[in-house]
Design an enzyme around this catalytic site. Structure first.
Site, PDB file in Angstrom:
ATOM      1  N   LYS A   1      -8.893 -54.975 -50.973  1.00 50.47           N
ATOM      2  CA  LYS A   1      -8.119 -54.431 -52.096  1.00 50.47           C
ATOM      3  C   LYS A   1      -9.033 -53.872 -53.185  1.00 50.47           C
ATOM      4  O   LYS A   1      -8.759 -52.844 -53.779  1.00 50.47           O
ATOM      5  CB  LYS A   1      -7.258 -55.555 -52.664  1.00 50.47           C
ATOM      6  CG  LYS A   1      -6.355 -55.133 -53.798  1.00 50.47           C
ATOM      7  CD  LYS A   1      -5.115 -54.502 -53.255  1.00 50.47           C
ATOM      8  CE  LYS A   1      -4.178 -54.017 -54.340  1.00 50.47           C
ATOM      9  NZ  LYS A   1      -3.333 -52.928 -53.823  1.00 50.47           N
TER      10      LYS A   1
ATOM     11  N   CYS B   1     -15.142 -59.047 -51.343  1.00 51.72           N
ATOM     12  CA  CYS B   1     -15.491 -60.461 -51.303  1.00 51.72           C
ATOM     13  C   CYS B   1     -14.853 -61.146 -52.514  1.00 51.72           C
ATOM     14  O   CYS B   1     -14.816 -60.585 -53.605  1.00 51.72           O
ATOM     15  CB  CYS B   1     -16.984 -60.748 -51.343  1.00 51.72           C
ATOM     16  SG  CYS B   1     -17.882 -60.024 -49.973  1.00 51.72           S
TER      17      CYS B   1
ATOM     18  N   ARG C   1      -9.364 -59.465 -51.101  1.00 50.70           N
ATOM     19  CA  ARG C   1     -10.653 -58.841 -51.412  1.00 50.70           C
ATOM     20  C   ARG C   1     -11.589 -58.769 -50.209  1.00 50.70           C
ATOM     21  O   ARG C   1     -12.666 -58.180 -50.269  1.00 50.70           O
ATOM     22  CB  ARG C   1     -11.360 -59.617 -52.525  1.00 50.70           C
ATOM     23  CG  ARG C   1     -10.578 -59.683 -53.812  1.00 50.70           C
ATOM     24  CD  ARG C   1     -11.287 -60.555 -54.820  1.00 50.70           C
ATOM     25  NE  ARG C   1     -12.512 -59.946 -55.270  1.00 50.70           N
ATOM     26  CZ  ARG C   1     -12.626 -59.151 -56.325  1.00 50.70           C
ATOM     27  NH1 ARG C   1     -11.565 -58.891 -57.045  1.00 50.70           N
ATOM     28  NH2 ARG C   1     -13.775 -58.634 -56.658  1.00 50.70           N
TER      29      ARG C   1
ATOM     30  N   ASN D   1     -20.845 -62.061 -54.473  1.00 45.82           N
ATOM     31  CA  ASN D   1     -20.039 -60.853 -54.260  1.00 45.82           C
ATOM     32  C   ASN D   1     -20.835 -59.692 -54.832  1.00 45.82           C
ATOM     33  O   ASN D   1     -21.189 -59.710 -56.011  1.00 45.82           O
ATOM     34  CB  ASN D   1     -18.692 -61.009 -54.994  1.00 45.82           C
ATOM     35  CG  ASN D   1     -17.938 -59.696 -55.099  1.00 45.82           C
ATOM     36  OD1 ASN D   1     -18.071 -58.823 -54.247  1.00 45.82           O
ATOM     37  ND2 ASN D   1     -17.138 -59.547 -56.139  1.00 45.82           N
ATOM     38  N   GLY D   2     -21.137 -58.701 -53.996  1.00 43.76           N
ATOM     39  CA  GLY D   2     -21.915 -57.550 -54.463  1.00 43.76           C
ATOM     40  C   GLY D   2     -22.937 -57.161 -53.414  1.00 43.76           C
ATOM     41  O   GLY D   2     -22.812 -57.537 -52.245  1.00 43.76           O
TER      42      GLY D   2
END
Ligand code: M6R
Length: 614
Positions: free
Chosen positions: A609, A2, A27, A101-102
């Protein structure tokens, strides 16, 4: 995984967010979304399944005003990649919106609690819990938005980088991070936020890397302030970016992957710069100089990595043991961190990572640190988390790698590890002066040899065309060529979706040989060196089963040429550098086959990535 972006300033946020998301698309690219805010107005949220381009088509014609904004490009963890699960996510009253993100590990418990208190969820994501929790804290305790974010984060377990906006607080952006990266770009009365520096570099070179459990409060009028989630003031540490904008463009190539394959001679030269001089007979890695004596005296080196970087670690095992005579263990970071390994104080743990953000590698490093090991990082992305948590390290200096398939990052990892092994060997007296000098020269000649090798690209493309419809493929090698066989197979499967396996050539007869028939392409590294005769025997075994043989050979080889269906020559070289050279044809074969199969080379399905979730 993300990518997140944010902007606050005088400009229109939307184009900045979209450009930033395109840069971060490597990402994750399951869905994308933005939220835009103009003081006095409601927040506008646009989100869509698919890529950033699908989002822009969806938004086309709608209002995109707003000088504050946040954006997200998703790699799905919790919930399908659809419109509803796409970020940003908003609070029940629509006043607070955030991107994340996570992974919020305790989201299920928190969700239950919030649902019991009447909060209504729209998505299946873990992220939505965060925004409801912030809203819940704020409305219950009457605290400011910043305080509500801080209190909420204290209840959260897991990894997060978040950027939050609120229509009740329309001149602020709040951001926070733990285990997922977040960079803040400092412009003139404007601020940019992103998962890495690539969306920021064209606006400003001054950045602050947020540390774990820090909250950034960016106020349009009062600038940047940072506090910890324990509510302590932190002074922002402003650094200057080295990245150049041109490095992020395709520069006339059809795909980033092809550009990055062709950049290898240059990238390797950059890796050598100031570190190696064959004529003067020295090699020196400035970043680890102060720790070299300790590494040289260590009982054992443990190398941890994932994916392609793990393949580089396997080659390094040969380099370090052969040249420096230090015992080496190579571990998948994801296995190492969960198996209660024995780590002693005199162990050195080396982490190899292109992105410097891989969650498993990072967690394994932290565990090793707690047990007293010395940590060394071999990282490409400057300023990344791994480069900051290690005691010392060396950057590979490959430049930004945008294609999801690792190419120049891998070969520069190999040259860096080779330099490190030579330097350690010299210090420990385990390598003769003649060999040291020979291998330095071999390394220094690599950029020129790779240039030469790339001249065979159209021939390699022709060979690739013959095997583009294969359903399976085998890759074989011995010694340092075995990890290259693994890497060749990984490259083929990740971008062309052909099932491929890499094996030590001698292991073939312990199982995989049963797969060989006239439809099975077998890619083998059969270059001159200690294992040559043995590999020739393995080739005969393949031919006896009618396998199609594509061999990488040393220029001028005649023996294998007679047996193989196709040969790809690499320049005459010492076997020390063969893994680096033999990688190039495998990269090109995978690339051409993927293009011929109409696969998305730079953004293969299901991949990202930077793997920032475990
Ligand atoms: O950024 P890292 O080197 O830590 O990433 C590890 C793997 O995810 C990565 O090497 C992956 O296997 C490659 N992109 C595959 O080409």
């Amino acid at each position: 995984m993300c990518g997140i972006v944010g902007y606050i300033g005088d400009k229109r946020a939307y184009p900045i967010l979209i450009k930033g998301l395109s840069r971060l698309e490597y990402r994750g690219y399951d869905s994308a979304g933005v939220a835009l805010l103009e003081p006095g107005e409601d927040i506008k949220v646009y989100k869509r399944q698919g890529k950033v381009i699908d989002l822009t088509e969806f938004v086309n014609g709608s209002s995109t005003s707003g000088t504050i904004g946040i954006g997200h490009t998703r790699w799905a963890t919790h919930g399908l990649p659809n419109d509803v699960n796409a970020h940003p996510h908003s609070s029940g009253d629509g006043k607070i919106t955030l991107v994340h993100n996570g992974i919020i590990e305790n989201y299920a418990i928190l969700k239950k609690e919030l649902v019991n208190r009447g909060r209504v969820f729209k998505s299946e994501t873990d992220t939505e819990v965060l925004v409801h929790l912030i809203e819940d804290v704020k409305s219950k305790s009457g605290v400011s938005l910043v305080e509500a974010v801080r209190i909420a984060l204290n209840r959260v377990h897991g990894a997060y980088a978040i950027v939050v906006i609120s229509s009740d607080d329309p001149n602020k952006i709040i951001a926070a991070k733990k285990s997922s990266p977040l960079v803040i770009g400092m412009g003139e009365d404007e601020y940019y936020l992103a998962s890495d520096a690539t969306p920021i570099v064209e606006y400003t070179k001054n950045v602050v890397y947020l540390e774990d459990e820090q909250i950034a409060i960016i106020d349009r009028h009062n600038g940047l302030r940072i506090i910890s989630i324990g509510n302590q003031e932190v002074s922002p540490y402003v650094q200057e970016l080295e990245m150049q904008l041109e490095e992020l463009e395709k520069g006339g190539y059809e795909h980033f992957m092809l550009k990055e394959i062709y950049e290898q001679p240059h990238a390797i030269k950059d890796s050598f710069r100031g570190r190696l001089n064959a004529k003067e007979g020295w090699v020196s890695l400035g970043g680890i100089k102060d720790y070299e004596e300790q590494i040289a005296k260590s009982d054992r080196i443990i190398i941890i990595a994932c994916g392609t970087s793990w393949h580089a670690a396997l080659v390094a095992e040969y380099y370090f043991e052969d040249l420096a005579r230090i015992p080496v263990e190579v571990e998948y970071a994801s296995e190492f961190r969960y198996r209660n390994p024995i780590i002693r104080k005199n162990d050195v743990v080396i982490a190899i990572s292109q992105s410097g953000e891989t969650a498993d590698t990072l967690a394994a490093l932290k565990m090793a640190k707690e047990q007293g090991a010395t940590l060394i990082g071999i990282v490409n992305v400057v300023g990344s988390t791994i480069s900051r948590v290690t005691d010392a390290g060396s950057y590979t200096h490959a430049g930004p790698e945008i294609g999801v398939a690792s190419t120049k990052a891998f070969t520069t990892q190999l040259v860096l590890l080779a330099m490190m092994a030579l330097s350690l060997g010299k210090r420990r007296g385990t390598i003769t002066d003649e060999k040291f000098s020979l291998l330095l020269n071999e390394l220094e000649a690599l950029p020129m040899k790779i240039e030469k090798l790339l001249e065979s690209d159209s021939y390699i493309k022709g060979v690739s065309a013959i095997y583009k419809d294969a359903r399976n493929a085998l890759y074989l090698g011995r010694g340092t060529s075995f990890p290259i066989a693994l890497e060749g197979a990984l490259k083929l499967k990740e971008i062309s979706y052909i099932h491929a396996e890499g094996y030590p050539a001698a292991e073939m007869k312990h199982g995989p040989i049963a797969l060989i028939d006239e439809n099975m392409p077998v890619f083998v590294i059969a270059t001159q060196g200690e294992n040559y005769v043995k590999v020739v025997s393995n080739i005969q075994e393949v031919k006896a089963r009618k396998g199609k043989l594509i061999a990488i050979v040393t220029k001028g080889d005649t023996t294998v040429r007679e047996m193989a269906d196709h040969v790809i020559e690499i320049p005459m070289s010492h076997e020390f550098v063969v893994p680096i050279l033999a990688t190039i044809p495998f990269q090109l074969i995978s690339y051409h086959i993927a293009v011929m199969r109409n696969c998305n080379v730079d953004q293969p399905r299901n991949l990202a990535k930077s793997v920032t979730v475990e």
